[in-house]
Design an enzyme around this catalytic site. Structure first.
Site, PDB file in Angstrom:
ATOM      1  CB  SER A   1       0.304  14.025 -12.645  1.00 47.38           C
ATOM      2  OG  SER A   1       0.693  13.003 -13.531  1.00 47.38           O
TER       3      SER A   1
ATOM      4  CE1 TYR B   1      -3.000  10.393  -9.279  1.00 51.24           C
ATOM      5  CE2 TYR B   1      -2.194  10.210 -11.533  1.00 51.24           C
ATOM      6  CZ  TYR B   1      -2.019  10.643 -10.226  1.00 51.24           C
ATOM      7  OH  TYR B   1      -0.892  11.336  -9.885  1.00 51.24           O
TER       8      TYR B   1
ATOM      9  CE  LYS C   1      -2.505  13.945  -8.449  1.00 49.31           C
ATOM     10  NZ  LYS C   1      -2.162  14.410  -7.092  1.00 49.31           N
TER      11      LYS C   1
HETATM   12  P1  NAD Z   1       2.834   8.070  -2.244  1.00 46.36           P
HETATM   13  O1  NAD Z   1       1.635   7.188  -2.250  1.00 46.36           O
HETATM   14  O2  NAD Z   1       4.146   7.464  -1.911  1.00 46.36           O
HETATM   15  O3  NAD Z   1       2.580   9.310  -1.249  1.00 46.36           O
HETATM   16  C1  NAD Z   1       1.314   9.832  -0.984  1.00 46.36           C
HETATM   17  C2  NAD Z   1       1.150   9.891   0.524  1.00 46.36           C
HETATM   18  O4  NAD Z   1      -0.124  10.454   0.824  1.00 46.36           O
HETATM   19  C3  NAD Z   1       1.211   8.516   1.186  1.00 46.36           C
HETATM   20  O5  NAD Z   1       2.109   8.556   2.267  1.00 46.36           O
HETATM   21  C4  NAD Z   1      -0.224   8.271   1.653  1.00 46.36           C
HETATM   22  O6  NAD Z   1      -0.258   7.482   2.830  1.00 46.36           O
HETATM   23  C5  NAD Z   1      -0.719   9.693   1.866  1.00 46.36           C
HETATM   24  N1  NAD Z   1      -2.159   9.889   1.728  1.00 46.36           N
HETATM   25  C6  NAD Z   1      -2.970   9.473   0.731  1.00 46.36           C
HETATM   26  N2  NAD Z   1      -4.233   9.881   0.955  1.00 46.36           N
HETATM   27  C7  NAD Z   1      -4.221  10.573   2.113  1.00 46.36           C
HETATM   28  C8  NAD Z   1      -5.216  11.237   2.871  1.00 46.36           C
HETATM   29  N3  NAD Z   1      -6.494  11.246   2.481  1.00 46.36           N
HETATM   30  N4  NAD Z   1      -4.864  11.876   4.003  1.00 46.36           N
HETATM   31  C9  NAD Z   1      -3.569  11.857   4.431  1.00 46.36           C
HETATM   32  N5  NAD Z   1      -2.584  11.220   3.760  1.00 46.36           N
HETATM   33  C10 NAD Z   1      -2.912  10.596   2.618  1.00 46.36           C
HETATM   34  O7  NAD Z   1       2.893   8.800  -3.649  1.00 46.36           O
HETATM   35  P2  NAD Z   1       4.031   9.736  -4.263  1.00 46.36           P
HETATM   36  O8  NAD Z   1       4.600   9.042  -5.444  1.00 46.36           O
HETATM   37  O9  NAD Z   1       4.923  10.250  -3.217  1.00 46.36           O
HETATM   38  O10 NAD Z   1       3.105  10.905  -4.834  1.00 46.36           O
HETATM   39  C11 NAD Z   1       2.865  12.094  -4.119  1.00 46.36           C
HETATM   40  C12 NAD Z   1       1.917  12.970  -4.923  1.00 46.36           C
HETATM   41  O11 NAD Z   1       2.485  13.220  -6.196  1.00 46.36           O
HETATM   42  C13 NAD Z   1       0.548  12.325  -5.186  1.00 46.36           C
HETATM   43  O12 NAD Z   1      -0.424  13.330  -5.102  1.00 46.36           O
HETATM   44  C14 NAD Z   1       0.673  11.821  -6.603  1.00 46.36           C
HETATM   45  O13 NAD Z   1      -0.574  11.782  -7.263  1.00 46.36           O
HETATM   46  C15 NAD Z   1       1.579  12.864  -7.223  1.00 46.36           C
HETATM   47  N6  NAD Z   1       2.331  12.376  -8.389  1.00 46.36           N
HETATM   48  C16 NAD Z   1       3.088  11.236  -8.273  1.00 46.36           C
HETATM   49  C17 NAD Z   1       3.777  10.766  -9.390  1.00 46.36           C
HETATM   50  C18 NAD Z   1       4.593   9.496  -9.319  1.00 46.36           C
HETATM   51  O14 NAD Z   1       4.826   8.902 -10.375  1.00 46.36           O
HETATM   52  N7  NAD Z   1       5.042   9.050  -8.154  1.00 46.36           N
HETATM   53  C19 NAD Z   1       3.713  11.466 -10.601  1.00 46.36           C
HETATM   54  C20 NAD Z   1       2.950  12.626 -10.678  1.00 46.36           C
HETATM   55  C21 NAD Z   1       2.254  13.063  -9.553  1.00 46.36           C
HETATM   56  C1  WQD Z   2       6.644   4.066 -18.033  1.00 48.78           C
HETATM   57  C2  WQD Z   2       6.901   3.278 -19.320  1.00 48.78           C
HETATM   58  C3  WQD Z   2       5.132   1.746 -19.843  1.00 48.78           C
HETATM   59  C4  WQD Z   2       5.708  -0.882 -16.393  1.00 48.78           C
HETATM   60  C5  WQD Z   2       2.381   6.765 -14.739  1.00 48.78           C
HETATM   61  C6  WQD Z   2       1.054   7.442 -14.556  1.00 48.78           C
HETATM   62  C7  WQD Z   2       1.249   8.931 -14.498  1.00 48.78           C
HETATM   63  C8  WQD Z   2       2.302   9.320 -13.447  1.00 48.78           C
HETATM   64  C9  WQD Z   2       3.558   8.525 -13.587  1.00 48.78           C
HETATM   65  C10 WQD Z   2       1.251   9.912 -11.392  1.00 48.78           C
HETATM   66  C11 WQD Z   2       5.667   3.137 -20.192  1.00 48.78           C
HETATM   67  C12 WQD Z   2       6.397   1.004 -19.544  1.00 48.78           C
HETATM   68  C13 WQD Z   2       5.822   0.136 -17.309  1.00 48.78           C
HETATM   69  C14 WQD Z   2       6.025  -2.197 -16.789  1.00 48.78           C
HETATM   70  C15 WQD Z   2       6.573  -1.377 -18.971  1.00 48.78           C
HETATM   71  N1  WQD Z   2       1.838   9.053 -12.111  1.00 48.78           N
HETATM   72  N2  WQD Z   2       6.253  -0.101 -18.576  1.00 48.78           N
HETATM   73  N3  WQD Z   2       6.460  -2.396 -18.073  1.00 48.78           N
HETATM   74  O1  WQD Z   2       2.680   5.283 -17.503  1.00 48.78           O
HETATM   75  O2  WQD Z   2       4.422   7.085 -17.934  1.00 48.78           O
HETATM   76  O3  WQD Z   2       2.982   7.220 -15.944  1.00 48.78           O
HETATM   77  O4  WQD Z   2       3.247   7.129 -13.651  1.00 48.78           O
HETATM   78  O5  WQD Z   2       0.838  10.980 -11.724  1.00 48.78           O
HETATM   79  O6  WQD Z   2       0.002   9.457 -14.184  1.00 48.78           O
HETATM   80  O7  WQD Z   2       0.212   7.118 -15.648  1.00 48.78           O
HETATM   81  O8  WQD Z   2       4.746   5.505 -16.024  1.00 48.78           O
HETATM   82  O9  WQD Z   2       6.290   3.909 -14.986  1.00 48.78           O
HETATM   83  O10 WQD Z   2       3.930   3.155 -15.490  1.00 48.78           O
HETATM   84  O11 WQD Z   2       5.516   3.533 -17.368  1.00 48.78           O
HETATM   85  O12 WQD Z   2       6.958  -1.618 -20.110  1.00 48.78           O
HETATM   86  O13 WQD Z   2       5.922  -3.162 -15.999  1.00 48.78           O
HETATM   87  O14 WQD Z   2       7.262   1.942 -18.942  1.00 48.78           O
HETATM   88  O15 WQD Z   2       4.414   1.142 -20.880  1.00 48.78           O
HETATM   89  O16 WQD Z   2       6.109   3.157 -21.535  1.00 48.78           O
HETATM   90  P1  WQD Z   2       3.664   6.238 -16.979  1.00 48.78           P
HETATM   91  P2  WQD Z   2       5.111   3.977 -15.878  1.00 48.78           P
END
Ligand code: NAD
Ligand code: WQD
Length: 341
Positions: free
Chosen positions: A128, A152, A156
């Site tokens: 991330s 979190y 990572k």
């Molecule tokens: P998500 O929660 O929709 O998907 C994660 C999946 O993993 C879910 O289906 C959950 O049931 C499963 N899971 C969690 N723990 C598990 C375990 N111990 N064993 C088996 N399954 C398990 O999330 P997402 O948005 O699809 O994110 C996927 C990956 O990408 C995550 O690792 C997340 O940290 C990373 N990521 C997400 C974002 C984002 O903003 N969505 C940003 C950066 C990184």
């Molecule tokens: C985006 C912008 C908020 C909600 C997070 C995690 C990061 C990654 C992605 C997994 C910011 C603003 C948000 C709301 C708002 N996840 N906001 N009102 O914070 O960039 O990243 O998700 O890895 O680790 O920290 O994403 O979508 O929460 O926010 O004004 O109700 O929207 O302040 O400027 P962020 P976000």
């Protein structure tokens, strides 16, 4: 990686996992999904099947279950793993750090141990942009210093470091660390998308729930940042572009270049109010919002330099915020309660 290879997709029923499964299936890969459905539902995999016409074998189970992993590697000729499984709510991670370290860090260690026992050394890991903390300058390059501001993000970072140590110990490992910026949008069919089980933490699902009438108004966190309009700026990336990045990363692993981190972002940032306006265009409604205090821990601006991914993976984001909002709205309006609709 031959595109006929079999890929184990952990967390494949989740938001990014389901979209990636579709792109992998259309590239010809065979899949095996492992998910404990802690933040998803089997219905999501049925939808993947409905979109592609291909059955996706899904196993309900946990990445911390070593015996189950051994059985899966024994029974299926797996060539590579894409590892999405993880918990991802920042606030929750502050309240429940041990749960996050157990699930994300221990889970990844258990998975890698099973891979090692099975002789599978190809891994794509969901990292991330949060690993960059508060960057000193923008756009963010992969060689910028890393830091974490919550459990979190630290999970990572720790995993990235563990995978680095693993490669040092055994150069047979090939690992792509994909640092996602802000994934949004949905598959253009409107059949799959992001389905938060609680009040959304992230901007786009919150806006979409306001648009569909599930929430009254958006709270805009902070309007005094040094940005175009005072609201936070992020690099939103269409989840279909992100999914394609994984297909490219699998091909990259095949070159045997070891471990490398890649930014997956567009290289351009949009403010909260710009995103809100774009979503209003997509849904044809005016959406209520109020300006409130900054959210603790937020940075003013964050966007990627995606050059490395273009050079080495041959990947570049192609979809803009119009498509992100139109596709996000199609999913939300067709499934107002997500997969429970
Ligand atoms: P998500 O929660 O929709 O998907 C994660 C999946 O993993 C879910 O289906 C959950 O049931 C499963 N899971 C969690 N723990 C598990 C375990 N111990 N064993 C088996 N399954 C398990 O999330 P997402 O948005 O699809 O994110 C996927 C990956 O990408 C995550 O690792 C997340 O940290 C990373 N990521 C997400 C974002 C984002 O903003 N969505 C940003 C950066 C990184
Ligand atoms: C985006 C912008 C908020 C909600 C997070 C995690 C990061 C990654 C992605 C997994 C910011 C603003 C948000 C709301 C708002 N996840 N906001 N009102 O914070 O960039 O990243 O998700 O890895 O680790 O920290 O994403 O979508 O929460 O926010 O004004 O109700 O929207 O302040 O400027 P962020 P976000």
């Amino acid at each position: 990686m031959q595109s006929t290879a079999r890929v184990l997709v952990t967390g494949g029923a989740g938001y990014i996992g389901t979209h990636t499964c579709i792109q992998l299936l259309s590239a010809g890969y065979q899949l095996l999904v492992l998910d404990n459905f802690s933040n998803s539902s089997p219905e999501a995999l049925h939808r993947v099947q409905a979109i592609t016409g291909i059955e996706v074998p899904g196993i309900e189970g946990d990445i911390n279950d070593a015996a189950l992993l051994d059985r899966l590697f024994e029974q299926h000729a797996i060539d590579a793993v894409i590892h999405f499984a993880g918990l991802k709510a920042v606030g929750e991670s502050v309240a429940q750090p041990l749960r996050y370290y157990h699930n994300n860090v221990s889970g990844t260690v258990t998975l890698c141990q099973a891979m090692q026992r099975a002789g599978v050394f190809n891994l794509v890991f969901s990292s991330s942009a949060t690993v960059y903390g508060d960057p000193a300058t923008l756009p963010i390059r992969e060689d910028f210093p890393t830091s974490a501001t919550n459990p979190y993000g630290r999970s990572k970072l720790i995993i990235e470091e563990i995978l680095g140590d693993l490669y040092t110990s055994d150069p047979r490992w090939n690992v792509a660390l994909l640092r996602y910026f802000n994934p949004v949008g949905a598959h253009p069919s409107g059949l799959i998308g992001e389905d938060p089980s609680d009040i959304p933490n992230n901007l786009m699902p919150y806006i979409a729930q306001v648009a569909v009438g599930r929430r009254e108004r958006l709270s805009v966190f902070g309007s005094d940042y040094p940005t175009v309009d005072g609201t936070g700026v992020r690099d939103y990336i269409h989840v279909m572009d992100l999914a394609d990045g994984h297909v490219r990363a699998l091909a990259w692993l095949q070159q045997g270049l070891g471990i490398k981190a890649f930014n997956l972002g567009t290289g351009r940032g949009y403010s909260v109010l710009e995103m809100l306006k774009a979503f209003e265009q997509a849904c044809g409604k005016t959406l209520a919002y109020e300006l409130v205090a900054r959210r603790p821990g937020d940075v003013a601006s964050c966007y990627a330099d995606p050059t490395l991914a273009e050079q080495e993976l041959g990947w570049k984001a192609t979809l803009g915020i119009e498509a992100m909002c139109a596709d996000g709205w199609r999913w939300q309006s067709q499934n107002p309660e997500g997969y429970r609709s």
